[in-house]
Enzyme design. Sequence first.
Site, PDB file in Angstrom:
ATOM      1  N   LYS A   2       0.843  -1.208   0.000  1.00 53.64           N
ATOM      2  CA  LYS A   2       0.000   0.000   0.000  1.00 53.64           C
ATOM      3  C   LYS A   2       0.873   1.252   0.000  1.00 53.64           C
ATOM      4  CE  LYS A   2      -3.897  -2.415   2.063  1.00 53.64           C
ATOM      5  NZ  LYS A   2      -4.767  -2.726   3.182  1.00 53.64           N
TER       6      LYS A   2
ATOM      7  N   GLN B  45      -4.979  -1.563   9.293  1.00 54.31           N
ATOM      8  CA  GLN B  45      -4.819  -2.873   8.657  1.00 54.31           C
ATOM      9  C   GLN B  45      -5.449  -3.961   9.535  1.00 54.31           C
ATOM     10  OE1 GLN B  45      -3.745  -3.365   5.576  1.00 54.31           O
ATOM     11  NE2 GLN B  45      -4.020  -5.563   5.718  1.00 54.31           N
TER      12      GLN B  45
ATOM     13  N   ASP C   1     -11.284   2.811   3.570  1.00 54.71           N
ATOM     14  CA  ASP C   1     -11.628   1.384   3.497  1.00 54.71           C
ATOM     15  C   ASP C   1     -13.140   1.194   3.353  1.00 54.71           C
ATOM     16  OD1 ASP C   1      -9.652  -0.598   3.512  1.00 54.71           O
ATOM     17  OD2 ASP C   1      -9.220  -0.318   5.640  1.00 54.71           O
TER      18      ASP C   1
HETATM   19  N1  GUN Z   1      -7.077  -6.899   5.614  1.00 50.69           N
HETATM   20  C1  GUN Z   1      -7.444  -7.645   4.531  1.00 50.69           C
HETATM   21  N2  GUN Z   1      -8.087  -6.886   3.623  1.00 50.69           N
HETATM   22  C2  GUN Z   1      -8.134  -5.637   4.130  1.00 50.69           C
HETATM   23  C3  GUN Z   1      -8.663  -4.401   3.645  1.00 50.69           C
HETATM   24  O1  GUN Z   1      -9.249  -4.319   2.552  1.00 50.69           O
HETATM   25  N3  GUN Z   1      -8.498  -3.330   4.472  1.00 50.69           N
HETATM   26  C4  GUN Z   1      -7.876  -3.426   5.664  1.00 50.69           C
HETATM   27  N4  GUN Z   1      -7.784  -2.315   6.394  1.00 50.69           N
HETATM   28  N5  GUN Z   1      -7.372  -4.551   6.145  1.00 50.69           N
HETATM   29  C5  GUN Z   1      -7.501  -5.648   5.372  1.00 50.69           C
END
Ligand code: GUN
Length: 298
Positions: free
Chosen positions: A65, A109, A132
């Site tokens: 990311k 996350q 998100d």
């Molecule tokens: N963990 C797995 N997929 C995601 C996501 O799309 N966003 C976040 N914040 N954590 C994740």
Amino acid sequence: MTILRAQPGLLTRSAQIIDGKAVAAEVRAECRIRVQKLKQSGIAPALAVLMVGNDPASAIYVRNKIKACAEVGIHSEQFVFDKDTSSDVLLERIHSLNANPMIHGILVQLPLPSHIALKPILHAIDPQKDVDGFHLYNVGALVSGSAVFPPCTPFGVLRLLEHAKIPLEGQNVVVVGASNIVGKPMALMLMQRDATVCICHAKTRDLAQFTILADILVVAAGRPSLILPQMVKTGAVVIDVGINRLPNGRLVGDVDFEGVRKKASFVTPVPGGVGPMTVTMLLVNTIASAEHAAHRMP
Ligand code: GUN
């Protein structure tokens, strides 16, 4: 569907592969242009990424990311907390990022360690920075068809379907997996586009009786080889959201790719399908948030 004539008289079907890497590159090029425009008007889009603990998979996702942000010119800040960090410490950081006008997106996350209750954390994020799309406000907006921040993975799947020019209206779509991150928002977004949606999950009896009816099958169950060719309708579009690491280290999805590609019209590979799109749509949401902030400026 491509029809390959392998031997005279013998017809072998092979699905078109939807190349997530290529589509992601296309979307990232659009992102770069939008970031440049924002910077010209004095706004530097910025994302804060919070991670608790040192889960190796999460660390890889977070690294990707951060790298993707840099690639399109988004400023990013990473906050890594010790695995024993309390909710209060995390909440304090979220509140300070909420109040910081230089930050447009905040992402925590997942998964979080079990001693931290997830909902208060997700709901502490300012909905206007919730890139998100997990805050209740944004979930509600998604349900009512006015999402500002569609959750990144299903948003990426939609973009892949759009790229492959696959119509959704009136199509039978089966979503396998009912998670808050993928399955449920995916179903809502498809419903919003007038597809007929069925959601299957871990307690569904005889999964195949549903999957066989799908014109479009989206699989996000986290189980290697869950979807076999005999469970797929000839000519179906198959989107594999699964990412599973086999004991031999190989990365595979939830779909028996080699078997299903002989039956489907389109299929996404793992890796190189949905994965690159998830990160890319996070960039899109962060840029959208910065653009909204620009419009709110006096
Ligand atoms: N963990 C797995 N997929 C995601 C996501 O799309 N966003 C976040 N914040 N954590 C994740």
